[in-house]
Scaffold this motif. Structure first.
Motif, PDB file in Angstrom:
ATOM      1  N   GLN A  38       0.812  -1.207   0.000  1.00  0.00           N
ATOM      2  CA  GLN A  38       0.000   0.000   0.000  1.00  0.00           C
ATOM      3  C   GLN A  38       0.849   1.262   0.000  1.00  0.00           C
ATOM      4  OE1 GLN A  38      -2.783  -0.160   3.238  1.00  0.00           O
ATOM      5  NE2 GLN A  38      -4.176  -1.528   2.150  1.00  0.00           N
ATOM      6  N   SER A  39       2.011   1.201   0.642  1.00  0.00           N
ATOM      7  CA  SER A  39       2.856   2.387   0.706  1.00  0.00           C
ATOM      8  C   SER A  39       4.314   1.986   0.899  1.00  0.00           C
ATOM      9  CB  SER A  39       2.408   3.310   1.842  1.00  0.00           C
ATOM     10  OG  SER A  39       2.569   2.663   3.091  1.00  0.00           O
ATOM     11  N   VAL A  40       5.193   2.897   0.495  1.00  0.00           N
ATOM     12  CA  VAL A  40       6.635   2.760   0.728  1.00  0.00           C
ATOM     13  C   VAL A  40       7.120   4.109   1.244  1.00  0.00           C
ATOM     14  CG1 VAL A  40       6.974   0.992  -1.040  1.00  0.00           C
ATOM     15  CG2 VAL A  40       7.172   3.411  -1.654  1.00  0.00           C
ATOM     16  N   THR A  41       8.334   4.134   1.772  1.00  0.00           N
ATOM     17  CA  THR A  41       8.865   5.411   2.236  1.00  0.00           C
ATOM     18  C   THR A  41       9.346   6.229   1.033  1.00  0.00           C
ATOM     19  OG1 THR A  41      11.120   4.568   2.529  1.00  0.00           O
ATOM     20  CG2 THR A  41       9.584   4.358   4.403  1.00  0.00           C
ATOM     21  N   ILE A  42       9.420   7.530   1.229  1.00  0.00           N
ATOM     22  CA  ILE A  42       9.942   8.403   0.166  1.00  0.00           C
ATOM     23  C   ILE A  42      11.375   8.015  -0.165  1.00  0.00           C
ATOM     24  CG2 ILE A  42      10.573  10.788  -0.386  1.00  0.00           C
ATOM     25  CD1 ILE A  42       8.211  11.710   1.284  1.00  0.00           C
ATOM     26  N   ALA A  43      12.153   7.622   0.845  1.00  0.00           N
ATOM     27  CA  ALA A  43      13.553   7.225   0.609  1.00  0.00           C
ATOM     28  C   ALA A  43      13.626   6.009  -0.321  1.00  0.00           C
ATOM     29  CB  ALA A  43      14.230   6.921   1.941  1.00  0.00           C
ATOM     30  N   GLN A  44      12.754   5.024  -0.107  1.00  0.00           N
ATOM     31  CA  GLN A  44      12.751   3.833  -0.972  1.00  0.00           C
ATOM     32  C   GLN A  44      12.369   4.186  -2.404  1.00  0.00           C
ATOM     33  OE1 GLN A  44       9.966   1.574   1.470  1.00  0.00           O
ATOM     34  NE2 GLN A  44      11.569   0.106   2.012  1.00  0.00           N
ATOM     35  N   GLU A  45      11.386   5.029  -2.554  1.00  0.00           N
ATOM     36  CA  GLU A  45      10.958   5.422  -3.900  1.00  0.00           C
ATOM     37  C   GLU A  45      12.050   6.218  -4.610  1.00  0.00           C
ATOM     38  OE1 GLU A  45       7.601   5.372  -6.747  1.00  0.00           O
ATOM     39  OE2 GLU A  45       8.349   4.155  -5.088  1.00  0.00           O
ATOM     40  N   LEU A  46      12.757   7.086  -3.880  1.00  0.00           N
ATOM     41  CA  LEU A  46      13.838   7.870  -4.477  1.00  0.00           C
ATOM     42  C   LEU A  46      15.001   6.970  -4.909  1.00  0.00           C
ATOM     43  CD1 LEU A  46      14.067  11.098  -2.285  1.00  0.00           C
ATOM     44  CD2 LEU A  46      13.251  10.877  -4.626  1.00  0.00           C
ATOM     45  N   LYS A  47      15.343   5.985  -4.091  1.00  0.00           N
ATOM     46  CA  LYS A  47      16.418   5.047  -4.451  1.00  0.00           C
ATOM     47  C   LYS A  47      16.057   4.306  -5.728  1.00  0.00           C
ATOM     48  CE  LYS A  47      20.133   2.503  -3.579  1.00  0.00           C
ATOM     49  NZ  LYS A  47      20.052   1.463  -4.605  1.00  0.00           N
TER      50      LYS A  47
END
Length: 499
Positions: free
Chosen positions: A365-374
């Motif tokens: 449902q969701s991921v952290t912004i850090a994971q998406e940026l990586k």
């Protein structure tokens, strides 16, 4: 340009403000209810002077929704404390010492106290809807069970008060027993048999009314009114009362409780119409609550169906997203193998990581912004390897908290679209400018890339369309998407309200 914007309904956005206006009006109405001359002028004077007293509250409640979205939690509660703990008492004292109008000091104190109590009630209601009502055992209680629990608590309370009033000359004489506002736990323990007798009789009395409520709820409203209409409902209600009220009345008349208080609670004739009117009153008074219960059940079923539909649509969109990504990554892998690049093996591992993220994280449902940026940075690194010409790439990041959550694989769609339709087919130098900015409330992502006109016409693909559908499902009324293509620059701006 395409704009998708959301505006809260006026009534919902300013509901607290309107409720305080209601408090102001009702207080003014009560203030002039007993006068006979200059009624309207007195009413408007009361509204004006009470309004001055409540001015900080009215201003705060008007901007309350805006404060909640634009301020941090600490800032919001600082404003709240300043309004209700400091300014409201100061304005009340000022109104009293200024002797505004013909109002008494107690009038200003009363409306200020009522405003503060009302604000606490609104906060408790908001907390209940956000936190408590979603607890599983709370959701299972329902209106009918809540009414039953209330009946039991009332029976316990009155029985305790009646037992505590025993042998007290103020309440208990040879002729009658009055139920005083007394709670003597020692006396209750000493006269536990009397307490138990009172409790059983009071409970039985209230359960007779509860039986009528249940019949009205489960049969007359849900079956008769719903399928047969109002006339048949009224006739069925009268028939039900004719059958039940003499029987219930006879049961209640037979209770010792009926005479212990010095007068008959119920008339000795079970067929007396006063008993019938009591039964009709229970049915009529319970009708709005029963209708609210039925509406709540139907609304819950509708929301459940809509949720299931939304989840089905999201799953279908994800299934479309994965093949779309796989096509792009396979093209990357093919290009690397043709170039016989030394980075081929390393790139295959990177591609595997990207695909793993897409398959597994993409289903969450969701991921952290850090994971998406990586994920975004790894994707861009791979894409730059196979470009014909060097890419002018800039990525500006201003992120207050990278641990905040967003839905996965939203931002990458914009970057994939930029590479596929703008950067990869370009014969000349191309650029890609990315910008991401977020605080605790909102995230803004901007993707800007060059394109050549012949490459953009009718070639936007399914990525952007899927993105719009996913945003509508995942962030309803919580996002704004702006798309423009001017002067060979394709620009997408996405604003998300973080959950």
């Amino acid at each position: 340009m395409i704009k998708v914007s959301s505006k809260n309904n006026f009534l919902f956005k300013y509901q607290d403000f309107l409720i305080f206006i209601g408090l102001l009006l009702w207080t003014s109405i009560l203030n002039v209810a007993g006068i006979k001359t200059d009624i309207w002028s007195s009413f408007f004077s009361s509204v004006l002077y009470f309004g001055i007293c409540l001015l900080p509250v009215l201003i705060f409640s008007f901007y309350k929704d805006q404060f909640k979205t634009s301020l941090t939690q600490k800032q919001y509660w600082f404003y709240w404390t300043s309004c209700f703990v400091i300014l409201l008492p100061l304005f009340t004292i000022g109104a009293i010492y200024s002797a505004l109008g013909n109002l008494e000091p107690t009038d200003y104190i009363t409306i200020s106290t009522a405003a503060f109590a009302l604000e606490l009630l609104l906060n408790l209601n908001s907390y209940y809807h956000k936190k408590i009502q979603h607890i599983k055992w709370i959701k299972k209680i329902g209106l009918e069970n809540a009414v039953f629990i209330t009946i039991v608590l009332i029976a316990v309370t009155i029985s305790a008060m009646a037992t505590s009033s025993l042998n007290n000359p103020i309440y208990h004489t040879k002729e009658r027993l009055l139920v005083g506002f007394e709670f003597d736990f020692i006396k209750i323990l000493q006269n536990f048999g009397s307490f138990l007798s009172f409790f059983i009789q009071f409970l039985l009395m209230y359960l007779c009314g509860y039986l009528l409520f249940i019949i009205n709820s489960r049969v007359l409203v849900s079956k008769v009114l719903k399928h047969k209409g109002l006339i048949i409902y009224v006739l069925s209600l009268l028939t039900t009362i004719a059958i039940l009220y003499p029987i219930l009345a006879q049961i209640l008349i037979s209770l010792p409780l009926n005479t212990i208080f010095g007068r008959d609670i119920f008339l000795t004739n079970p067929f007396d119409l006063e008993n019938a009117f009591g039964a009709i009153g229970i049915m009529v008074i319970s009708l709005p609550f029963v209708l609210a219960l039925q509406w709540g059940k139907q609304n819950h079923q509708i929301l459940s169906l809509e949720k299931e539909k939304s989840e089905t649509e999201l799953n279908l969109l994800r299934q479309q997203l994965n093949p779309h990504f796989f096509f792009n990554t396979l093209n990357n892998l093919y290009a690397l193998s043709l170039q016989k690049s030394d980075k081929t093996s390393e790139s295959i591992l990177q591609l595997a990581e990207l695909m793993r993220y897409t398959i597994y994280k993409g289903q969450e449902q969701s991921v952290t912004i850090a994971q998406e940026l990586k994920y975004i940075e790894d994707y861009i690194d791979l894409q730059q390897i196979r470009l014909k010409k060097e890419l002018d790439f800039n990525f500006k990041k201003e992120i207050a908290n990278e641990s905040l959550n967003i839905a996965p694989l939203l931002l990458i769609v914009l970057i994939e679209n930029a590479f596929k339709h703008g950067i990869e087919p370009a014969e000349n130098a191309a650029f890609l400018n990315l910008s991401i900015k977020s605080d605790d409330k909102e995230l803004t992502f901007i993707c800007e890339n060059s394109f050549e006109l012949e490459n953009i016409i009718n070639k936007r693909g399914i990525g952007l369309e899927n993105l719009k559908k996913r945003l509508a499902l995942l962030y309803p009324n919580q996002y704004k998407l702006e798309i423009s293509d001017e002067n060979s620059i394709f620009k997408v701006r996405l604003n998300l309200k973080l959950k």
